[in-house]
Design a protein around this motif. Sequence first.
Motif, PDB file in Angstrom:
ATOM      1  N   HIS A   1       0.755  -1.189   0.190  1.00 32.13           N
ATOM      2  CA  HIS A   1       0.163  -0.089   0.036  1.00 32.13           C
ATOM      3  C   HIS A   1       0.936   1.431  -0.024  1.00 32.13           C
ATOM      4  O   HIS A   1       0.408   2.601  -0.626  1.00 32.13           O
ATOM      5  CB  HIS A   1      -0.942  -0.181   1.229  1.00 32.13           C
ATOM      6  CG  HIS A   1      -2.098  -0.875   1.197  1.00 32.13           C
ATOM      7  ND1 HIS A   1      -3.054  -1.076   2.046  1.00 32.13           N
ATOM      8  CD2 HIS A   1      -2.510  -1.729   0.046  1.00 32.13           C
ATOM      9  CE1 HIS A   1      -3.960  -1.810   1.679  1.00 32.13           C
ATOM     10  NE2 HIS A   1      -3.801  -2.181   0.226  1.00 32.13           N
TER      11      HIS A   1
ATOM     12  N   ILE B   1      -8.091   1.436  -2.573  1.00 36.30           N
ATOM     13  CA  ILE B   1      -8.668   0.590  -1.524  1.00 36.30           C
ATOM     14  C   ILE B   1     -10.068   0.790  -1.123  1.00 36.30           C
ATOM     15  O   ILE B   1     -10.674  -0.322  -0.959  1.00 36.30           O
ATOM     16  CB  ILE B   1      -7.784   0.881  -0.094  1.00 36.30           C
ATOM     17  CG1 ILE B   1      -7.938   2.290   0.421  1.00 36.30           C
ATOM     18  CG2 ILE B   1      -6.433   0.584  -0.385  1.00 36.30           C
ATOM     19  CD1 ILE B   1      -7.385   2.404   1.880  1.00 36.30           C
ATOM     20  N   TYR B   2     -10.700   1.866  -1.189  1.00 36.26           N
ATOM     21  CA  TYR B   2     -12.298   1.850  -1.035  1.00 36.26           C
ATOM     22  C   TYR B   2     -12.953   1.085  -2.330  1.00 36.26           C
ATOM     23  O   TYR B   2     -13.597   0.349  -1.836  1.00 36.26           O
ATOM     24  CB  TYR B   2     -12.768   3.346  -1.402  1.00 36.26           C
ATOM     25  CG  TYR B   2     -14.256   3.643  -0.864  1.00 36.26           C
ATOM     26  CD1 TYR B   2     -14.536   3.703   0.537  1.00 36.26           C
ATOM     27  CD2 TYR B   2     -15.060   3.691  -1.753  1.00 36.26           C
ATOM     28  CE1 TYR B   2     -15.890   3.885   0.800  1.00 36.26           C
ATOM     29  CE2 TYR B   2     -16.502   3.824  -1.384  1.00 36.26           C
ATOM     30  CZ  TYR B   2     -16.740   3.999  -0.116  1.00 36.26           C
ATOM     31  OH  TYR B   2     -18.118   4.209   0.183  1.00 36.26           O
TER      32      TYR B   2
ATOM     33  N   GLN C   1     -12.503  -2.568  -1.422  1.00 36.49           N
ATOM     34  CA  GLN C   1     -13.195  -3.078   0.149  1.00 36.49           C
ATOM     35  C   GLN C   1     -14.719  -2.922  -0.196  1.00 36.49           C
ATOM     36  O   GLN C   1     -15.284  -3.712   0.437  1.00 36.49           O
ATOM     37  CB  GLN C   1     -12.670  -2.285   1.065  1.00 36.49           C
ATOM     38  CG  GLN C   1     -11.353  -2.417   1.607  1.00 36.49           C
ATOM     39  CD  GLN C   1     -10.920  -3.775   2.064  1.00 36.49           C
ATOM     40  OE1 GLN C   1     -11.901  -4.392   2.806  1.00 36.49           O
ATOM     41  NE2 GLN C   1      -9.952  -4.247   1.725  1.00 36.49           N
TER      42      GLN C   1
ATOM     43  N   GLN D   1     -13.443   8.415   4.683  1.00 32.16           N
ATOM     44  CA  GLN D   1     -12.143   8.543   3.619  1.00 32.16           C
ATOM     45  C   GLN D   1     -11.739   9.846   3.747  1.00 32.16           C
ATOM     46  O   GLN D   1     -10.328  10.050   3.584  1.00 32.16           O
ATOM     47  CB  GLN D   1     -12.586   8.071   2.343  1.00 32.16           C
ATOM     48  CG  GLN D   1     -13.296   6.713   2.200  1.00 32.16           C
ATOM     49  CD  GLN D   1     -12.535   5.558   2.966  1.00 32.16           C
ATOM     50  OE1 GLN D   1     -11.190   5.437   2.706  1.00 32.16           O
ATOM     51  NE2 GLN D   1     -13.472   4.760   3.914  1.00 32.16           N
TER      52      GLN D   1
ATOM     53  N   TRP E   1      -4.546   0.963   6.062  1.00 30.64           N
ATOM     54  CA  TRP E   1      -5.904   1.608   5.213  1.00 30.64           C
ATOM     55  C   TRP E   1      -6.003   3.320   5.083  1.00 30.64           C
ATOM     56  O   TRP E   1      -7.066   3.583   4.765  1.00 30.64           O
ATOM     57  CB  TRP E   1      -7.057   1.315   6.207  1.00 30.64           C
ATOM     58  CG  TRP E   1      -7.182  -0.445   6.448  1.00 30.64           C
ATOM     59  CD1 TRP E   1      -7.261  -1.097   7.496  1.00 30.64           C
ATOM     60  CD2 TRP E   1      -7.123  -1.347   5.198  1.00 30.64           C
ATOM     61  NE1 TRP E   1      -7.084  -2.298   7.302  1.00 30.64           N
ATOM     62  CE2 TRP E   1      -7.254  -2.569   6.126  1.00 30.64           C
ATOM     63  CE3 TRP E   1      -7.247  -1.165   3.822  1.00 30.64           C
ATOM     64  CZ2 TRP E   1      -7.163  -3.810   5.340  1.00 30.64           C
ATOM     65  CZ3 TRP E   1      -7.204  -2.548   3.240  1.00 30.64           C
ATOM     66  CH2 TRP E   1      -7.395  -3.880   4.040  1.00 30.64           C
TER      67      TRP E   1
ATOM     68  N   ALA F   1     -12.104   1.290   9.489  1.00 27.66           N
ATOM     69  CA  ALA F   1     -11.427   1.937   8.448  1.00 27.66           C
ATOM     70  C   ALA F   1     -12.360   2.468   7.419  1.00 27.66           C
ATOM     71  O   ALA F   1     -11.824   3.033   6.273  1.00 27.66           O
ATOM     72  CB  ALA F   1     -10.288   0.734   8.031  1.00 27.66           C
TER      73      ALA F   1
END
Length: 296
Positions: free
Chosen positions: A13, A29-30, A33, A51, A146, A268
């Motif tokens: 990451h 990453i959003y 996930q 976020q 995250w 997260a």
Amino acid sequence: MDFEYFNKLIRKHRVICLFFGKKNFLKYIYRKQTKQKLNLKTPQSFREKLQLHKLTKEPLVARCANKSLVRQYVQEKIGEEYLIPQYFCKSKICTNDLKKLPQSFIIKTTNGSGTNLTIINKNKEDLQSICNKMNSYTKIKYGYLWGEFFYDKTKNQIIAEKLLTKEIVYDYKIHCFRNNKGKFHQIIEVLWGPKNDRHKKMYDTNWKPLKYSFSLPPEDQSFPKPKQLEELLLLSAKLSGDFSYVRTDFYIVENKIFFGELTFIPTAGFGRFNPTRFDNIWGSWIEDNIIRKDAL
């Protein structure tokens, strides 16, 4: 926590983040996930605004996310009588440090989550193994896991605290929301059970069970309203006053309230709502900026 797994993921990451930038990293990453596209320009949902909050540069957030540094903030806001007694805060520990502790205690790192160890009887534990594990945890750059970058703004250390009870402890987690219309909302979660088998029940401030869930499925079991509910809500309001959103965590042991931590990005920012429309409802309750400028 699997140290090697998380370190490998963090290294991956970190490369993505340094190459593409923090905003594009969060979008990456959003989507991975949640399977959804992230809108950082005009965020509407609770998860999107969390976020955006990850990008804050406010020192107060980094200070209050640190499990040791937050103690002074709590003392200033509500008083030290709500703090769990702390035995030490160190950058590195050895077996002699643990030998000086009581038979039972809690040990954790100051930044991140998932590094708590509950020691019931240290005579039955491998003290060197505990030291090795905790010392390795301090090397984790949790912010890159995250995208909660504020975790890496303060030094990650090891703290040992008093174990309040050997019985099951119920966590009272109070979500506090403030939006630019001056409205204030509180939602209460009661959590219990071990890490791998957590259970949750959600209530409003009148202790009415809510008919939706966040992160974990709702339980049929109901809990009696705590005698300290009014005090819990008042303490939560005081601790959250500088922020547009924060979750204030408490324990009640032998009828006494103890502060747990302040959590700015629960799950997260990937927790799921059922029904999903409550993602936008929670989002409407908070401002885009995590710090309330008018409160400072």
